[in-house]
Design an enzyme around this catalytic site. Structure first.
Site, PDB file in Angstrom:
ATOM      1  N   SER A 136     -21.056 -23.014 -24.674  1.00 59.72           N
ATOM      2  CA  SER A 136     -20.488 -24.157 -24.705  1.00 59.72           C
ATOM      3  C   SER A 136     -21.002 -25.624 -24.641  1.00 59.72           C
ATOM      4  O   SER A 136     -21.603 -25.641 -23.453  1.00 59.72           O
ATOM      5  CB  SER A 136     -18.729 -23.616 -23.859  1.00 59.72           C
ATOM      6  OG  SER A 136     -18.232 -24.347 -23.907  1.00 59.72           O
ATOM      7  N   TYR A 168     -11.239 -26.643 -16.467  1.00 58.21           N
ATOM      8  CA  TYR A 168     -12.602 -25.810 -17.631  1.00 58.21           C
ATOM      9  C   TYR A 168     -13.613 -25.636 -16.145  1.00 58.21           C
ATOM     10  O   TYR A 168     -14.481 -25.225 -16.605  1.00 58.21           O
ATOM     11  CB  TYR A 168     -13.254 -25.739 -18.798  1.00 58.21           C
ATOM     12  CG  TYR A 168     -12.211 -26.085 -19.514  1.00 58.21           C
ATOM     13  CD1 TYR A 168     -12.370 -25.116 -20.765  1.00 58.21           C
ATOM     14  CD2 TYR A 168     -10.901 -27.154 -20.339  1.00 58.21           C
ATOM     15  CE1 TYR A 168     -11.700 -25.307 -21.751  1.00 58.21           C
ATOM     16  CE2 TYR A 168     -10.326 -26.427 -20.893  1.00 58.21           C
ATOM     17  CZ  TYR A 168      -9.900 -25.718 -22.197  1.00 58.21           C
ATOM     18  OH  TYR A 168      -9.314 -25.172 -23.258  1.00 58.21           O
TER      19      TYR A 168
END
Length: 259
Positions: free
Chosen positions: A149, A161
């Site tokens: 990612s 995150y």
């Protein structure tokens, strides 16, 4: 009656029920390889992926796999081997695409050990040990692609995150080390780092909240969010012979997001 010529180059694509996994499976099949599309909670999605491939003249099957359950991997390999023999008259695969996972953020103060462990089981431990389990049937000269990612790269740091991105960053590092260790078998290992992409992540957030797209597109050099096909085409390239001299790389596929 003569039997059809078997397709001996086969790729396993995990999490192929939708989004990036489905696109990767379709693009790989379009290049002539057979595809094993795995699914966990959405068998109907995997069967749709298989149907799309077959409608275009390709060959594919769907198999169940829970990437968070490493204890099931030996049984999966046995089922996969039987399927390879039955469908393609082979016992090996040319490529493994570790794409299965889940998204969504959770703030550091709200993070629990259970949630953190789930990130770990699905996003890092799962692909790492699935690769180990399937290694004996990956051909010499084969390829492995791990979906990471852009959140694991500098410049795309967003609150909430830390757990997700930590596991994706770990996958990038593991990919680089595996590229070195598996090089003696000429197996190439790369990771890709998609940016914001229109997938089912976060409960179809882009479809449910289209107002957020403009702000993300404004942070992207090419002026839009990613589509699954943008990522799938790069994965198909990386597992093909066209990428035979690329290994140990983490390739950002994000249209210049957060440059």
């Amino acid at each position: 009656m003569n039997s059809p010529t078997p397709t001996t180059a086969v790729a396993v694509v995990t999490g192929a029920s939708a989004g990036i996994g489905r696109s990767a499976a379709i693009e790989i099949a379009a290049r002539g390889a057979g595809v094993v599309a795995t699914y966990n909670s959405r068998p109907e999605g995997a069967e749709e992926t298989v149907a799309l491939i077959r409608a275009a003249g390709g060959r594919a099957i769907a198999l169940p796999l829970d990437i968070g359950r490493t204890d099931t991997f030996p049984a999966f390999r046995e089922e996969l081997t039987r399927a390879l023999e039955s469908e393609w008259q082979t016992t090996t695969i040319q490529a493994l695409v570790n794409n299965a996972g889940f998204g969504g953020g959770l703030g550091f103060e709200e993070m629990t050990e259970e949630a953190f462990d789930q990130y770990y089981r699905v996003l890092l431990r799962g692909p790492y040990f699935l690769t180990q389990s399937l290694l004996p049937i990956i051909r010499e000269g084969g390829a492995i692609v791990n979906t990471s990612s852009s959140s694991a790269r500098p410049g795309d740091t967003q609150a909430g995150y830390s757990g997700y991105a930590a596991m994706k960053a770990g996958l990038v590092v593991a990919s680089r080390y595996l590229a070195q260790e598996l090089g003696e078998r000429r197996i190439r290992v790369n990771s890709i780092a998609p940016g914001p992409t229109r997938t089912r992540i976060a409960d179809d957030a882009f479809d449910r909240y289209p107002e957020i797209i403009g702000g993300i597109a404004a942070k992207t050099a090419l002026g839009r969010i990613g589509e699954p096909a943008d990522i799938g085409k790069v994965i198909a390239f990386l597992v093909s012979d066209d990428a035979a001299w690329i290994t140990g790389e983490d390739i950002q596929v994000a249209g210049g997001y957060a440059l």
